[in-house]
Design a protein around this motif. Structure first.
Motif, PDB file in Angstrom:
ATOM      1  N   TYR A  69      -7.411  11.111  -0.387  1.00  0.00           N
ATOM      2  CA  TYR A  69      -7.122   9.840   0.282  1.00  0.00           C
ATOM      3  C   TYR A  69      -6.733  10.097   1.740  1.00  0.00           C
ATOM      4  O   TYR A  69      -7.229   9.436   2.657  1.00  0.00           O
ATOM      5  CB  TYR A  69      -5.998   9.118  -0.461  1.00  0.00           C
ATOM      6  N   MET A  88      -8.815   9.048   5.077  1.00  0.00           N
ATOM      7  CA  MET A  88      -8.167   8.202   6.079  1.00  0.00           C
ATOM      8  C   MET A  88      -8.305   8.855   7.454  1.00  0.00           C
ATOM      9  O   MET A  88      -8.604   8.187   8.454  1.00  0.00           O
ATOM     10  CB  MET A  88      -6.691   8.087   5.691  1.00  0.00           C
ATOM     11  N   ARG A 108       2.643   9.579  -5.012  1.00  0.00           N
ATOM     12  CA  ARG A 108       3.228  10.861  -4.589  1.00  0.00           C
ATOM     13  C   ARG A 108       4.295  11.319  -5.573  1.00  0.00           C
ATOM     14  O   ARG A 108       4.426  12.509  -5.862  1.00  0.00           O
ATOM     15  CB  ARG A 108       3.848  10.727  -3.192  1.00  0.00           C
ATOM     16  N   ARG A 156      -2.149  14.531  -7.330  1.00  0.00           N
ATOM     17  CA  ARG A 156      -1.910  15.087  -5.996  1.00  0.00           C
ATOM     18  C   ARG A 156      -3.231  15.358  -5.271  1.00  0.00           C
ATOM     19  O   ARG A 156      -3.355  15.113  -4.066  1.00  0.00           O
ATOM     20  CB  ARG A 156      -1.081  16.367  -6.097  1.00  0.00           C
ATOM     21  N   GLU A 157      -4.209  15.826  -6.017  1.00  0.00           N
ATOM     22  CA  GLU A 157      -5.509  16.078  -5.385  1.00  0.00           C
ATOM     23  C   GLU A 157      -6.154  14.776  -4.904  1.00  0.00           C
ATOM     24  O   GLU A 157      -6.793  14.750  -3.861  1.00  0.00           O
ATOM     25  CB  GLU A 157      -6.442  16.791  -6.364  1.00  0.00           C
ATOM     26  N   ILE A 207       0.855  -1.201   0.000  1.00  0.00           N
ATOM     27  CA  ILE A 207       0.000   0.000   0.000  1.00  0.00           C
ATOM     28  C   ILE A 207       0.886   1.244   0.000  1.00  0.00           C
ATOM     29  O   ILE A 207       0.670   2.181  -0.775  1.00  0.00           O
ATOM     30  CB  ILE A 207      -0.898   0.011   1.273  1.00  0.00           C
ATOM     31  N   ASN A 208       1.879   1.240   0.884  1.00  0.00           N
ATOM     32  CA  ASN A 208       2.748   2.417   0.937  1.00  0.00           C
ATOM     33  C   ASN A 208       3.595   2.562  -0.322  1.00  0.00           C
ATOM     34  O   ASN A 208       3.913   3.672  -0.732  1.00  0.00           O
ATOM     35  CB  ASN A 208       3.624   2.383   2.194  1.00  0.00           C
ATOM     36  N   LEU A 210       1.254   4.198  -2.739  1.00  0.00           N
ATOM     37  CA  LEU A 210       1.071   5.611  -2.383  1.00  0.00           C
ATOM     38  C   LEU A 210       2.314   6.434  -2.696  1.00  0.00           C
ATOM     39  O   LEU A 210       2.223   7.570  -3.144  1.00  0.00           O
ATOM     40  CB  LEU A 210       0.722   5.741  -0.894  1.00  0.00           C
ATOM     41  N   LEU A 211       3.493   5.840  -2.456  1.00  0.00           N
ATOM     42  CA  LEU A 211       4.723   6.561  -2.754  1.00  0.00           C
ATOM     43  C   LEU A 211       4.840   6.791  -4.266  1.00  0.00           C
ATOM     44  O   LEU A 211       5.209   7.887  -4.716  1.00  0.00           O
ATOM     45  CB  LEU A 211       5.925   5.780  -2.218  1.00  0.00           C
ATOM     46  N   LEU A 241      -4.538  12.226  -3.829  1.00  0.00           N
ATOM     47  CA  LEU A 241      -3.820  11.846  -2.614  1.00  0.00           C
ATOM     48  C   LEU A 241      -4.296  12.662  -1.431  1.00  0.00           C
ATOM     49  O   LEU A 241      -4.395  12.150  -0.302  1.00  0.00           O
ATOM     50  CB  LEU A 241      -2.312  12.046  -2.813  1.00  0.00           C
ATOM     51  N   GLU A 242      -4.581  13.945  -1.680  1.00  0.00           N
ATOM     52  CA  GLU A 242      -5.081  14.779  -0.593  1.00  0.00           C
ATOM     53  C   GLU A 242      -6.423  14.233  -0.103  1.00  0.00           C
ATOM     54  O   GLU A 242      -6.696  14.187   1.085  1.00  0.00           O
ATOM     55  CB  GLU A 242      -5.204  16.237  -1.061  1.00  0.00           C
TER      56      GLU A 242
END
Lengths: 589, 589
Positions: free
Chosen positions: B566, B570, B550, B560-561, B542-543, B546-547, B563-564
């Motif tokens: 997400y 969370m 990013r 990026r939006e 998962i990380n 996500l990385l 991720l924001e």
């Protein structure tokens, strides 16, 4: 695309419309004075010389075309209504009279509603489009004092019709301004508007693609929101994107603009001017039913779909659909500067020369005779970031300011030389304590060698938790693309920073006096699901710098090429050592 | 910028030159037939009707202007030489004769050298510019048989002058072709050229900014190298960047083009056509001393500095300098398709409509009457990657192919619907063994949720070392931006991949049956200086996902939006759980 467009008005908007129409093979016939800007770039067709409010001339134009449109809203809508509803009479080759159907786009109803600014306001209110409170007012002192009591001072007194570029508006600051205001707007239908405490003016170009109205902006497509800056009540600068305005607000501006335009009739391009109020709310100021000064930037920023192309295709019913109903800008930043005529006929030559000498600038002169404060051209600067744009634009603004100063008899300033571009730092480097700096130094030196601009600071997770959070959460807005964070022991810094930013965070475990850095490594790498830290080897800031460079290089070819060279140099160094070892043997090596 | 330009020729190149000149406020006076394309977009000036080879007309033009230039090289250079060296006689207002100085740019010497293709070849050889071997040849069978013996078959027989778009060239495939070749090129000065075994044709637009010649291309600026594709000896397509050509070769092409143009006289824009030989070597084929079909793409790809603007500014001595002497393209990929007239006058309408319906396409029609195979327009498609461009262009090419087929009486094919864009995978995910897949699955699901296209495969460092290296070293060319590699135990895969690519590599340590994954973690994270791996927590795909997001989000706002969002979802989930725990208490929870 074989239908001919008739254009009322041949100024710069009509000119840029023709510049878009020619390569599309779309025929445009213009009604305006001889040698008007639009006619200068369109020699193919039999244009009509005359006024775009002259009924006979408009009918003459209508007989030659399939669709009528406007580049200015101050036209005769009664003729347009007649043409749209009854068609236009013409004498056929057989000598008999016949009626020809001609579309009017956007609808005469829309143009008529917009011509009367108070009618426009009422239309917005009726359609649930936020706007500044306003009311009709009689042209006498008593009525204005009543408005002053209701709205407070200052308030705006505005002529309903024929108002643009600040003409027809009067700011009533105190009760004693009332006689002057009434004198300035004498003989005109008036309305009063509450003072708008706005922090910024925004604008959005919207394309309406269907005839019918809609409450939700369906069948509209929006360009990005821009910031507009006015001076002497005339548009001076347009910034794309608007500076220090959140993406969310930009999207809200697009939605509000689409809603406002959706409520109107007919097809075409509309310029929607808005206020961003100090409360954060957005309200519509006014709409132009045509291409607009705030959309000039689209020529360069949307190089395959300018506002002019959208105007042509939408009124011809040929507009394609766009994902998310938006036409994106192709550049991260664009700044447009208007060129207004200076004190003398040649005052603008220096500004033109400066624009031509700027590689990222496009100059657009309109072929108009220069008169003081007349819009005679504009310059669009495209940039890879707003900070780059804001470095390129000042000398151009300064020249424009000097033109204004000399035409207003104000002191002028000397023009500074072209600014040296201060590169935007792309990597933020931070550490928990200055004792981590020696570990980071080799990495910082490598970033310097690679020519990657960076910013270094100290933010301790445990001693400056607020500072750390602020640093992390403002990193995107500050233009950073990657963060490197070094910490030792219970090394919380990289993970805590990663928890407050969507940017990639690289963690450098710093070896402490015990445990050989294993404490730092595990504190940094073993992040919970949802918050990743890109961890490199213990004390290895070189690899952190290289990883930052690889991340930037994923979308930047120049950096990627430098990394390829770095890798090949490294390989050659090893091969060189191997050669020497083989040559001299392991004992002598 | 107040100097007036006189233009010999008013075709589409002259038209696009005028489209660039108008907004710059540069006056261009044209000599060509009435209503020629350039005159259609330039109604301001008193143009001259006539032929651009007519001495009297050229002199008439010269009297009106300060600088003469050409949009076609087949002009009368003797008049140009006379004007450049002696000036032009005119009768002043006082009735007296006087001489006016007029610049000719590029120099008549350059135009004359280029007009004679064999003279051009000799010039290249004398200046150390690589070219295909060639020799002058008499127009008789014996001479051609001798060439056949020396060069082998096939070889090219070419007319020295007045040759373009394949006219004036004859491929002599066998000795028995010789009579036909001589008949086809009867009465013309000839030369023979060795057959060029090229794999691709490249072209580079070069701007020459100073009058003098140089051996090293000093005082020249190059646009990017492009791939050109010819059909029926006419340019059909231009690809920017050239496909499957290394950056190094592209730079070599720019350097060779700059060297060739630097050896010529005068200022202006030049189109340099080159062959990329099967040996990898580059040779110059020929040069056009003017804007060129292979540079049309610059209108959109270099929106503030097209080849036309460069032509205007260079001949006026106003060209600014550019970093690295190159004018960069602003888009990752651009494809240009020529529109040649079809069998009937309206054959191209369908292609025009298709171009207009393609948001990323710009249509340029030249206002010329359509005749079979005549260049009447072009389409430029801009894209974020070549794979996107290659998905958008096929329907347009197919329509162009059908026009060709019907004008040549070949069968046409049905047009397929617009292709669905297959998104370019941005993340490559690989693992040492399929037993690692369960660990990776949550990450792959997250990438899917985030809408990030990826490609999954297996490459074992120890069992498929060659496959792994190939995978890593071709990752950039395959359009990937980030690589995720998972491995367990002596986990070499992430580090070995990082050693063969400049892309960021994310390592996921997989927990094995012993040591709890610590073996994998240390094998992945403790990379030596020079080769970083972004390591995440053990088994935490998962990380890793996500990385990767990013990293992509560092230059992609849309990601990026996401991720924001997400992160805030969370956060809300945790707050929700906290609420429930506080509500029901820890026992009931």
């Amino acid at each position: 695309m074989d239908r001919t467009i008739g254009l009322l008005g041949g100024g710069q908007l009509g000119q840029m419309l023709c510049e878009a129409a020619n390569p599309l093979g779309i025929k445009v016939i213009i009604l305006d004075a001889e040698n008007s800007p639009a006619k200068q770039v369109n020699a193919k067709n039999e244009h009509i010389n005359g006024s775009f409010v002259d009924e006979e001339k408009i009918l003459e134009l209508a007989r030659k075309v399939d669709v009528l449109t406007v580049e200015i809203e101050h036209v005769n809508t009664h003729v347009l209504e007649k043409i749209a509803t009854e068609g236009v009479e013409f004498v056929g080759q057989d000598g008999k009279k016949a009626i020809k159907t001609v579309e009017v786009q956007p609808s005469w109803k829309t143009i008529r509603t917009i011509q009367d600014k108070f009618l426009q306001k009422k239309h917005f209110i009726a359609n649930g489009v936020s706007t500044v409170p306003s009311k009709e007012v009689e042209s006498n002192p008593g009525a204005l004092h009543a408005v002053g009591l209701e709205y407070g001072y200052p308030f705006m007194l505005k002529a309903k019709k024929d108002a643009y570029d600040g003409r027809g508006n009067f700011a009533v600051k105190f009760p004693h301004d009332i006689p002057e205001a009434l004198e300035a707007l004498k003989g005109r239908g008036l309305y009063a508007e509450k003072w708008a405490n706005f922090t910024m003016e925004l604008a959005v170009m919207v394309v309406k693609t269907e005839d019918g109205t809609s409450a939700d902006g369906k069948a509209t497509v929006a360009y990005p929101a821009v910031e507009t800056i006015h001076e002497d009540s005339i548009c001076k600068l347009v910034y794309l994107p608007p500076r220090r305005v959140s993406k969310k607000t930009q999207r809200e501006a697009q939605a509000l603009a689409r809603k406002a335009v959706g409520s109107l009739w007919g097809k075409g391009v509309f310029g929607v001017e808005m206020f961003l109020m100090d409360t954060g709310a957005l309200v519509v100021n006014e709409i132009a039913p045509r291409p607009h000064n705030s959309g000039h930037y689209t020529i360069e920023a949307c190089p395959t779909f300018s506002q002019y192309k959208s105007q042509l295709l939408s009124i011809l019913g040929l507009m394609p659909s766009f994902p998310d109903s938006t036409i994106p800008a192709m550049f991260p930043a664009t700044i447009m500067l208007n060129i207004l005529g200076g004190a003398s006929k040649d005052s603008h030559k220096e500004l033109m020369a400066r624009a031509v000498a700027t590689p990222n600038a496009a100059l657009h002169m309109y072929g108009k005779e220069s008169k003081p404060a007349r819009k005679i051209g504009h310059i669009t600067v495209v940039a890879n970031s707003m900070s780059e744009g804001e470095h390129l634009i000042p000398p151009l603004i300064q020249l424009a300011d000097n033109m204004r100063a000399s035409r207003k008899n104000l002191p002028t300033s000397t023009i500074s030389p072209s600014p040296t571009l201060i590169p935007q730092p792309l990597v933020a480097v931070t550490m928990g304590s200055d004792s981590d700096l020696p570990v980071l130094k080799p990495g910082l030196e490598l970033l310097t060698t690679l020519g990657i601009p960076f910013h270094v600071t100290i933010t301790s997770a445990h001693r400056t938790p607020l500072r750390m959070t602020e640093f992390a959460s403002s990193a995107v807005a500050n233009g950073f693309k990657v963060i490197i964070a070094a910490a030792g022991g219970a090394a919380h810094l990289p993970g805590m920073i990663a928890a407050s930013t969507p940017l990639p965070v690289i963690g450098v475990p710093v070896k402490g006096s015990t445990l050989d850095g294993m404490d730092s490594l595990l504190s940094i790498v073993q992040m919970p699901r949802g918050v990743p830290v890109a961890t490199v080897a213990i004390n290895n800031s070189i690899n952190a710098a290289l990883l930052a460079a690889r991340i930037l290089g994923a979308s930047d070819e120049v950096i990627r090429e430098k990394l390829e060279k770095y890798a090949s140099d490294m390989g050659e160094e090893v091969v060189g050592k191997a050669g020497r070892l083989e040559e001299v043997g392991f004992k002598a090596y």
